[in-house]
Design a protein around this motif. Structure first.
Motif, short mmCIF file in Angstrom:
data_model
loop_
_atom_site.label_atom_id
_atom_site.label_comp_id
_atom_site.label_asym_id
_atom_site.label_seq_id
_atom_site.Cartn_x
_atom_site.Cartn_y
_atom_site.Cartn_z
N ALA A 101 0.85 -1.28 0.02
CA ALA A 101 -0.07 -0.13 -0.04
C ALA A 101 0.95 1.26 -0.03
O ALA A 101 0.48 2.33 -0.80
CB ALA A 101 -1.08 -0.20 1.11
N ALA A 102 1.89 1.42 0.92
CA ALA A 102 2.88 2.49 0.81
C ALA A 102 3.53 2.80 -0.63
O ALA A 102 3.57 3.76 -0.88
CB ALA A 102 3.83 2.49 2.05
N ILE B 41 2.91 6.07 -2.56
CA ILE B 41 4.10 7.18 -2.70
C ILE B 41 4.39 7.03 -4.53
O ILE B 41 4.68 8.11 -5.01
CB ILE B 41 5.51 6.39 -2.12
CG1 ILE B 41 5.15 6.65 -0.68
CG2 ILE B 41 6.51 7.05 -2.59
CD1 ILE B 41 6.43 5.87 0.29
N PHE B 42 4.61 5.82 -5.02
CA PHE B 42 5.01 6.12 -6.61
C PHE B 42 3.94 6.15 -7.30
O PHE B 42 4.18 7.08 -8.30
CB PHE B 42 5.62 4.77 -6.65
CG PHE B 42 6.76 4.33 -5.88
CD1 PHE B 42 8.04 5.25 -6.18
CD2 PHE B 42 7.06 3.43 -5.25
CE1 PHE B 42 9.28 5.07 -5.46
CE2 PHE B 42 8.24 3.37 -4.12
CZ PHE B 42 9.07 4.21 -4.51
N VAL B 43 2.83 5.78 -7.29
CA VAL B 43 1.52 5.73 -8.10
C VAL B 43 1.00 6.95 -7.92
O VAL B 43 0.61 7.87 -8.82
CB VAL B 43 0.80 4.49 -8.30
CG1 VAL B 43 -0.32 4.61 -9.36
CG2 VAL B 43 1.69 3.19 -8.61
N VAL B 44 0.32 7.44 -6.73
CA VAL B 44 -0.66 8.25 -6.31
C VAL B 44 0.29 9.80 -6.14
O VAL B 44 -0.17 10.53 -6.88
CB VAL B 44 -1.44 7.83 -5.09
CG1 VAL B 44 -2.22 9.00 -4.48
CG2 VAL B 44 -2.33 6.73 -5.36
N LEU C 14 3.97 8.16 -11.10
CA LEU C 14 4.80 7.40 -11.93
C LEU C 14 3.75 6.25 -12.69
O LEU C 14 2.91 5.63 -12.22
CB LEU C 14 5.88 6.72 -11.23
CG LEU C 14 6.98 7.47 -10.44
CD1 LEU C 14 8.08 6.66 -9.77
CD2 LEU C 14 7.60 8.27 -11.71
N ARG C 15 4.10 6.21 -14.00
CA ARG C 15 3.24 5.17 -14.75
C ARG C 15 3.85 3.85 -14.65
O ARG C 15 4.88 3.39 -15.47
CB ARG C 15 3.39 5.56 -16.23
CG ARG C 15 2.47 6.90 -16.30
CD ARG C 15 2.32 7.16 -17.91
NE ARG C 15 1.67 8.54 -18.03
CZ ARG C 15 1.86 9.21 -19.08
NH1 ARG C 15 2.23 8.78 -20.21
NH2 ARG C 15 1.22 10.46 -19.29
N LEU C 16 3.62 2.91 -13.57
CA LEU C 16 4.03 1.90 -13.34
C LEU C 16 3.06 1.04 -13.59
O LEU C 16 1.51 1.04 -13.24
CB LEU C 16 4.56 1.64 -12.03
CG LEU C 16 5.94 2.69 -11.60
CD1 LEU C 16 6.08 2.75 -10.02
CD2 LEU C 16 7.19 2.19 -12.37
#
Length: 188
Positions: free
Chosen positions: A165-166, A170-173, A177-179
């Motif tokens: 969840a973290a 952090i990275f998507v929301v 970043l488009r992961l």
């Protein structure tokens, strides 16, 4: 005039490794555009972090010549520690001397955490493209939770879910970043 010898060989070796790694990253970063403080290029952060690592390494090398290694079993305050007893009183307890150190060089390594963390990092590196961010992070969290002996399965699942969840937050929301959340192996 006597020769200058390190008091702590562990600190000396660790410090030299830090200096070497910091120098290598700093030199490698010079091959990229550094940019400016307001518009940082791709080489700015590796250079800055490499210099910080090298500086920490130099500080550790200096510490190696100033502070000695503590003897095995040595208590911080002259061999005695404050140990509470059943009435809430504090009595001095003498710390027993440790046996002679084990002559085997790898005897003191705790293998379970070492192998579990290595397996977790390797799992993530090998599966993040195929599984995607969420399953790879979840699996990495499960493997990393095994590093601590006695971790119950429910606790390991909670750790893995929290880490997943973290990572998503952090990275998507936040960083947008488009992961790939789910990879090709899962039809994502």
């Amino acid at each position: 005039m006597g020769t200058l010898r390190p008091r702590s060989t562990k600190d000396l070796v660790a410090g030299l490794i830090f200096v070497a790694l910091g120098a290598a990253f700093s030199i490698g970063a010079l091959g990229y555009d550094l940019g400016s403080l307001l518009e940082m290029g791709p080489g700015y952060m590796p250079l800055a972090l490499g210099l910080v690592l090298a500086a920490l390494g130099l500080a550790t090398v200096v510490k190696a010549y100033v502070a000695p290694d503590p003897e095995p079993g040595e208590a911080p305050r002259g061999g005695a520690s404050d140990a509470p007893v059943s009435g809430g009183e504090v009595q001095d307890a003498v710390v027993p001397d440790a046996d002679a150190p084990d002559p085997r060089p790898l005897a003191g390594i705790q293998w379970r955490p070492t192998v579990a963390v290595f397996a977790a990092v390797t799992f993530f590196a090998l599966t993040v493209d195929g599984l995607g961010l969420l399953p790879a992070t979840f699996g990495t969290g499960l493997l990393a939770a095994l590093a601590r002996p006695g971790t119950k399965p429910l606790r390991a699942l909670v750790i893995a879910a929290g880490l997943t969840a973290a990572s998503w937050i952090i990275f998507v929301v936040l960083l947008q970043l488009r992961l790939a959340l789910f990879g090709d192996w899962l039809g994502g």
